[in-house]
Scaffold this motif. Structure first.
Motif, PDB file in Angstrom:
ATOM      1  N   ILE A 132     -32.220  51.840  19.585  1.00  0.00           N
ATOM      2  CA  ILE A 132     -31.534  51.170  18.468  1.00  0.00           C
ATOM      3  C   ILE A 132     -30.036  51.107  18.749  1.00  0.00           C
ATOM      4  CG2 ILE A 132     -30.920  51.359  16.027  1.00  0.00           C
ATOM      5  CD1 ILE A 132     -33.714  52.468  15.537  1.00  0.00           C
ATOM      6  N   ALA A 133     -29.510  52.198  19.263  1.00  0.00           N
ATOM      7  CA  ALA A 133     -28.076  52.226  19.572  1.00  0.00           C
ATOM      8  C   ALA A 133     -27.731  51.153  20.597  1.00  0.00           C
ATOM      9  CB  ALA A 133     -27.691  53.604  20.103  1.00  0.00           C
ATOM     10  N   LEU A 134     -28.563  51.048  21.626  1.00  0.00           N
ATOM     11  CA  LEU A 134     -28.273  50.081  22.683  1.00  0.00           C
ATOM     12  C   LEU A 134     -28.366  48.654  22.157  1.00  0.00           C
ATOM     13  CD1 LEU A 134     -30.171  51.798  25.593  1.00  0.00           C
ATOM     14  CD2 LEU A 134     -27.699  51.542  25.357  1.00  0.00           C
ATOM     15  N   LEU A 135     -29.364  48.402  21.316  1.00  0.00           N
ATOM     16  CA  LEU A 135     -29.513  47.052  20.768  1.00  0.00           C
ATOM     17  C   LEU A 135     -28.344  46.697  19.847  1.00  0.00           C
ATOM     18  CD1 LEU A 135     -33.350  47.031  20.090  1.00  0.00           C
ATOM     19  CD2 LEU A 135     -32.118  45.589  21.717  1.00  0.00           C
ATOM     20  N   SER A 136     -27.883  47.692  19.079  1.00  0.00           N
ATOM     21  CA  SER A 136     -26.739  47.420  18.208  1.00  0.00           C
ATOM     22  C   SER A 136     -25.488  47.190  19.039  1.00  0.00           C
ATOM     23  CB  SER A 136     -26.468  48.577  17.263  1.00  0.00           C
ATOM     24  OG  SER A 136     -27.644  49.164  16.844  1.00  0.00           O
ATOM     25  N   ALA A 137     -25.300  48.032  20.037  1.00  0.00           N
ATOM     26  CA  ALA A 137     -24.117  47.889  20.883  1.00  0.00           C
ATOM     27  C   ALA A 137     -24.117  46.525  21.551  1.00  0.00           C
ATOM     28  CB  ALA A 137     -24.107  48.989  21.948  1.00  0.00           C
ATOM     29  N   ALA A 138     -25.299  46.105  21.993  1.00  0.00           N
ATOM     30  CA  ALA A 138     -25.383  44.811  22.665  1.00  0.00           C
ATOM     31  C   ALA A 138     -24.960  43.696  21.724  1.00  0.00           C
ATOM     32  CB  ALA A 138     -26.806  44.570  23.162  1.00  0.00           C
ATOM     33  N   ALA A 139     -25.370  43.793  20.463  1.00  0.00           N
ATOM     34  CA  ALA A 139     -24.985  42.754  19.510  1.00  0.00           C
ATOM     35  C   ALA A 139     -23.466  42.671  19.397  1.00  0.00           C
ATOM     36  CB  ALA A 139     -25.612  43.029  18.147  1.00  0.00           C
ATOM     37  N   VAL A 140     -22.832  43.847  19.371  1.00  0.00           N
ATOM     38  CA  VAL A 140     -21.370  43.857  19.276  1.00  0.00           C
ATOM     39  C   VAL A 140     -20.746  43.250  20.531  1.00  0.00           C
ATOM     40  CG1 VAL A 140     -19.342  45.348  19.156  1.00  0.00           C
ATOM     41  CG2 VAL A 140     -21.325  45.820  17.717  1.00  0.00           C
ATOM     42  N   TYR A 141     -21.160  43.740  21.693  1.00  0.00           N
ATOM     43  CA  TYR A 141     -20.581  43.236  22.950  1.00  0.00           C
ATOM     44  C   TYR A 141     -20.796  41.728  23.096  1.00  0.00           C
ATOM     45  CZ  TYR A 141     -19.898  47.921  24.897  1.00  0.00           C
ATOM     46  OH  TYR A 141     -19.481  49.189  25.137  1.00  0.00           O
ATOM     47  N   ILE A 142     -22.006  41.285  22.796  1.00  0.00           N
ATOM     48  CA  ILE A 142     -22.311  39.867  23.023  1.00  0.00           C
ATOM     49  C   ILE A 142     -21.540  38.988  22.039  1.00  0.00           C
ATOM     50  CG2 ILE A 142     -24.153  38.130  22.975  1.00  0.00           C
ATOM     51  CD1 ILE A 142     -26.021  40.300  24.079  1.00  0.00           C
ATOM     52  N   SER A 143     -21.390  39.457  20.816  1.00  0.00           N
ATOM     53  CA  SER A 143     -20.645  38.614  19.877  1.00  0.00           C
ATOM     54  C   SER A 143     -19.169  38.549  20.264  1.00  0.00           C
ATOM     55  CB  SER A 143     -20.826  39.100  18.439  1.00  0.00           C
ATOM     56  OG  SER A 143     -20.436  40.442  18.340  1.00  0.00           O
ATOM     57  N   ILE A 144     -18.635  39.651  20.765  1.00  0.00           N
ATOM     58  CA  ILE A 144     -17.248  39.608  21.256  1.00  0.00           C
ATOM     59  C   ILE A 144     -17.148  38.625  22.416  1.00  0.00           C
ATOM     60  CG2 ILE A 144     -15.440  40.929  22.427  1.00  0.00           C
ATOM     61  CD1 ILE A 144     -16.337  43.390  20.852  1.00  0.00           C
ATOM     62  N   GLY A 145     -18.118  38.716  23.322  1.00  0.00           N
ATOM     63  CA  GLY A 145     -18.102  37.816  24.482  1.00  0.00           C
ATOM     64  C   GLY A 145     -18.200  36.354  24.080  1.00  0.00           C
ATOM     65  N   TYR A 213     -22.322  48.160  12.815  1.00  0.00           N
ATOM     66  CA  TYR A 213     -22.469  47.318  14.010  1.00  0.00           C
ATOM     67  C   TYR A 213     -22.828  45.881  13.649  1.00  0.00           C
ATOM     68  CZ  TYR A 213     -22.181  51.483  16.797  1.00  0.00           C
ATOM     69  OH  TYR A 213     -21.738  52.622  17.374  1.00  0.00           O
ATOM     70  N   LEU A 214     -23.730  45.758  12.695  1.00  0.00           N
ATOM     71  CA  LEU A 214     -24.103  44.406  12.261  1.00  0.00           C
ATOM     72  C   LEU A 214     -22.878  43.666  11.740  1.00  0.00           C
ATOM     73  CD1 LEU A 214     -27.557  44.602  10.466  1.00  0.00           C
ATOM     74  CD2 LEU A 214     -26.991  43.885  12.784  1.00  0.00           C
ATOM     75  N   CYS A 215     -22.045  44.374  10.980  1.00  0.00           N
ATOM     76  CA  CYS A 215     -20.870  43.734  10.416  1.00  0.00           C
ATOM     77  C   CYS A 215     -19.898  43.319  11.505  1.00  0.00           C
ATOM     78  CB  CYS A 215     -20.165  44.673   9.444  1.00  0.00           C
ATOM     79  SG  CYS A 215     -21.072  44.853   7.926  1.00  0.00           S
ATOM     80  N   VAL A 216     -19.697  44.217  12.494  1.00  0.00           N
ATOM     81  CA  VAL A 216     -18.754  43.865  13.561  1.00  0.00           C
ATOM     82  C   VAL A 216     -19.238  42.614  14.280  1.00  0.00           C
ATOM     83  CG1 VAL A 216     -17.756  44.595  15.748  1.00  0.00           C
ATOM     84  CG2 VAL A 216     -17.913  46.202  13.861  1.00  0.00           C
ATOM     85  N   SER A 217     -20.529  42.562  14.608  1.00  0.00           N
ATOM     86  CA  SER A 217     -20.995  41.341  15.285  1.00  0.00           C
ATOM     87  C   SER A 217     -20.885  40.145  14.378  1.00  0.00           C
ATOM     88  CB  SER A 217     -22.423  41.342  15.750  1.00  0.00           C
ATOM     89  OG  SER A 217     -23.050  42.360  15.868  1.00  0.00           O
ATOM     90  N   ALA A 218     -21.203  40.320  13.099  1.00  0.00           N
ATOM     91  CA  ALA A 218     -21.110  39.181  12.181  1.00  0.00           C
ATOM     92  C   ALA A 218     -19.685  38.654  12.122  1.00  0.00           C
ATOM     93  CB  ALA A 218     -21.595  39.591  10.797  1.00  0.00           C
ATOM     94  N   VAL A 219     -18.727  39.586  12.113  1.00  0.00           N
ATOM     95  CA  VAL A 219     -17.326  39.142  12.056  1.00  0.00           C
ATOM     96  C   VAL A 219     -16.979  38.295  13.282  1.00  0.00           C
ATOM     97  CG1 VAL A 219     -14.942  39.959  12.265  1.00  0.00           C
ATOM     98  CG2 VAL A 219     -16.470  40.966  10.567  1.00  0.00           C
TER      99      VAL A 219
END
Ligand SMILES: Nc1ncnc2c1ncn2[C@@H]1O[C@H](COP(=O)(O)OP(=O)(O)OP(=O)(O)O)[C@@H](O)[C@H]1O
Ligand SMILES: [Mg+2]
Lengths: 234, 370
Positions: A132-145, A213-219
């Motif tokens: 779960i941690a890795l999937l959340s982290a990926a969402a953050v990294y990918i949205s930043i990218g 994490y969801l919020c960071v990616s959403a932002v």
């Protein structure tokens, strides 16, 4: 949206990018797994997966650098932005395509779990927590990218800038340990991305951290949509 | 179908287009004609929703492109100046993707629709090829096919025939003409022959403003008010000239060059709305001087701009003739002249530029007017 998702996902595998990402990721992670677990006989994957976080920091920019930059370069953004799809649909299609490549990679890593499970009885909660941690982290990294890629038509610039942002976020965690001023520490604590992984790693599912994490990616995805909308006013 | 009012786009301080207004009815084929940097692409990008205007509004089928972009865009097929192609896909994959992107589920039969379009634009044999490996002309066709998917009611085509060879140009023009039977089409070009060949109406754009809005035929007659012909006649120069000048309806006739041994090229200008070809043939035949060649001299784009810009100037300040200022400004306005002249040559009906140089009829016409 689904048309863009399908095309982008396909494009990862008709060009070397998808394969390079998966191969590099698996190579690094299996090496780490071999050193940390096979050689030592350690049956917890936590150390291994913490290192995966760093690998993602460096490798995810390869995955996301092309999302928008390549379209700008070959002017296909003109096609997407004049088609009856909302900018949010375009962003989600591209984000999910990159995310899918990551999920495929992660699925291939399950081999390690199988190996561990065959040789010992690991703590299932910790493994699930790690994933779960890795999937959340990926969402953050990918949205930043994706966001960075939407700012430039140069893929190399997108890659390096994303890397720089990831490293900066990582350094904020160090800053937390070093700073002693109360309110700065509080802010750093709040925005720290890496610190929050720890709860998952010990096998505790923290809703608050997950939502963070969801919020960071959403932002970042929202900012990407804004960039696309703003482009018209250039 | 398309209403544009007071559209202005500024890039920094520069005006891309300046208070552009026009309406295009259902089923019209309209050509945007203008030199490089006139604002054709900018206008098209705004109508198709890629750019937003700094002020003014564009409506497609009554829907404002900013208020309901998705509904407005659904009605449009757009071929931008540079075809938006994913080079690593095959034609089939690409068109499949476009179908997914634009056509709501269940609205059209996919394979039949794509096949029909490929047939129409002549892509059948290239269906399975990777787009990167196609020649420029075929890439252009894929771009056109892309715009056609979903049978949009409005087609916006930015220089659809650029980069094609003369045979392909004619083919594509015919395709566009055929499409125009049940669609509204806007296309842009710098080639005058292209609008005459395809369009029912032409908007001449220069420096971001509409200089003229008329039928292509009227446009050339509005500008010259008469027809110009080059005619090659075998016979002694002075007597042929005399005969030509004596024909009823001829306003001007003179030798331009000696074409072959014993024959000369004459430039003949008729009065407005007079067809002098038959009387000219009869007169020369009676005198025993055979016509070896007869061509009507279409005006080149440069001539048209020269005239239109002048006319606008005159309308604006009728008292101030400023004859010295005009040529300088004209040269500026038609800065893309060289390129468009070359393109005009590449087109299948090249204008008679060589003769023009000899006498420079445009310049002459100008002097008469002033
Ligand atoms: N992104 C931009 N930034 C600044 N100026 C621009 C931009 N795009 C267009 N322009 C300017 O706006 C004007 C109109 O350009 P536009 O591309 O619409 O011309 P055009 O009629 O399509 O020309 P062409 O025949 O060369 O295609 C030009 O003067 C151009 O320099
Ligand atoms: Mg243009």
């Amino acid at each position: 949206m689904s048309a863009i998702y399908k095309r982008d996902l396909r494009a990862y595998f008709t060009s070397p990018v998808g394969y390079v990402f998966i191969a590099a990721f698996l190579f690094v992670m299996n090496l780490v797994f071999f050193l940390m677990n096979m050689l030592t006989g350690e049956n917890r994957l936590t150390t291994c997966y913490t290192i995966m976080l760093y690998a993602m920091m460096v490798l995810v920019p390869i995955l996301t650098m092309r999302t928008f930059s390549e379209d700008y370069k070959q002017k296909t953004d003109q096609l997407l932005l004049t088609s009856p799809v909302k900018p949010a649909g375009i962003v989600m299609g591209k984000f999910l395509a990159a995310y899918t490549v990551f999920v495929i990679t992660l699925a291939l890593m399950l081999v390690q779990v199988i190996i561990i499970a065959a040789m010992s009885t690991p703590n299932a909660a910790i493994i699930v927590g790690n994933y779960i941690a890795l999937l959340s982290a990926a969402a953050v990294y990918i949205s930043i990218g994706c966001f960075v890629s939407s700012l430039t038509e140069n893929q190399l610039v997108a890659n390096i800038a994303t890397l720089a942002i990831n490293v900066t976020l990582f350094l904020l965690d160090f800053a937390y340990d070093l700073v002693n001023v109360g309110w700065i520490k509080q802010i750093l604590y709040w925005i720290s991305i890496y610190r929050r992984f720890n709860t998952f790693y010990v096998g505790v599912f923290s809703v608050a951290d997950f939502v963070f994490y969801l919020c960071v990616s959403a932002v970042f995805l929202f900012l990407t949509v804004r960039v696309l909308e703003k482009k018209r006013w250039s | 179908m398309i209403e544009v009012s007071n559209l202005t786009k500024t890039y920094g301080k520069k005006r891309g287009i300046d208070r552009l207004s026009f309406t295009i009815g259902d089923g019209e084929i309209v050509g945007f004609l203008g030199p490089n940097g006139a604002g054709k692409s900018t206008t098209m990008n705004i109508i198709s929703g890629y750019l937003s205007a700094s002020s003014g509004a564009a409506r497609i089928g009554g829907i404002d492109i900013l208020e309901d972009p998705v509904a407005a865009k659904r009605q449009i097929g757009y071929l931008p100046e540079q075809p938006p192609l994913y080079l690593d896909m095959t034609v089939a994959e690409y068109l499949d993707f476009i179908f997914d992107l634009k056509v709501p589920a269940g609205e059209l039969k996919r394979s039949a629709h794509i096949e029909e379009i490929c047939e129409l634009v002549g892509l059948k044999e290239h269906y399975t090829r990777v787009i990167r490996n196609l020649s420029k002309g075929y890439k252009q066709r894929v771009g056109l096919a892309q715009a056609l998917i979903g049978n949009p009611e409005v087609l916006i085509l930015d220089e659809p025939t650029v980069g094609l060879d003369p045979k392909q140009i004619i083919e594509i023009r015919n395709v566009i003409k055929g499409l125009g039977k049940n669609r509204t089409i806007i296309l842009s070009t710098h080639i005058l022959q292209e609008v005459s060949a395809i369009c029912e109406r032409v908007l001449v754009i220069n420096n971001g403003q509409i200089v003229a809005d008329d039928k292509p035929e009227n446009l050339s007659s509005m500008i010259t008010g008469d027809r110009k012909l080059t005619v090659r006649v075998a016979g002694p120069r002075d007597s042929v000239r005399k005969i030509l000048r004596s024909i009823e309806g001829v306003r001007f006739a003179d030798v331009t060059v000696q074409a072959e041994k014993g024959s000369y090229d004459f430039l003949v200008e008729a009065r407005p709305n007079v067809d002098i070809r038959k009387p000219m043939f009869a007169a020369l035949a009676k005198a025993g001087y055979p016509i070896l060649q007869l061509k009507s001299m279409d005006l080149s784009l440069e001539d048209i701009f020269l005239k239109l810009v002048e006319e606008k100037k005159k309308q604006r300040d009728p008292h101030n003739k400023a004859p010295k200022k005009v040529p300088g400004e004209v040269a500026l306005n038609v800065s893309g002249g060289e390129e468009s002249a070359q393109e005009a040559y590449a087109s299948p009906e090249p204008p008679e530029q060589s003769e023009e140089e000899a006498v420079s009829p445009a310049a002459e016409g100008k002097e008469e007017e002033i």
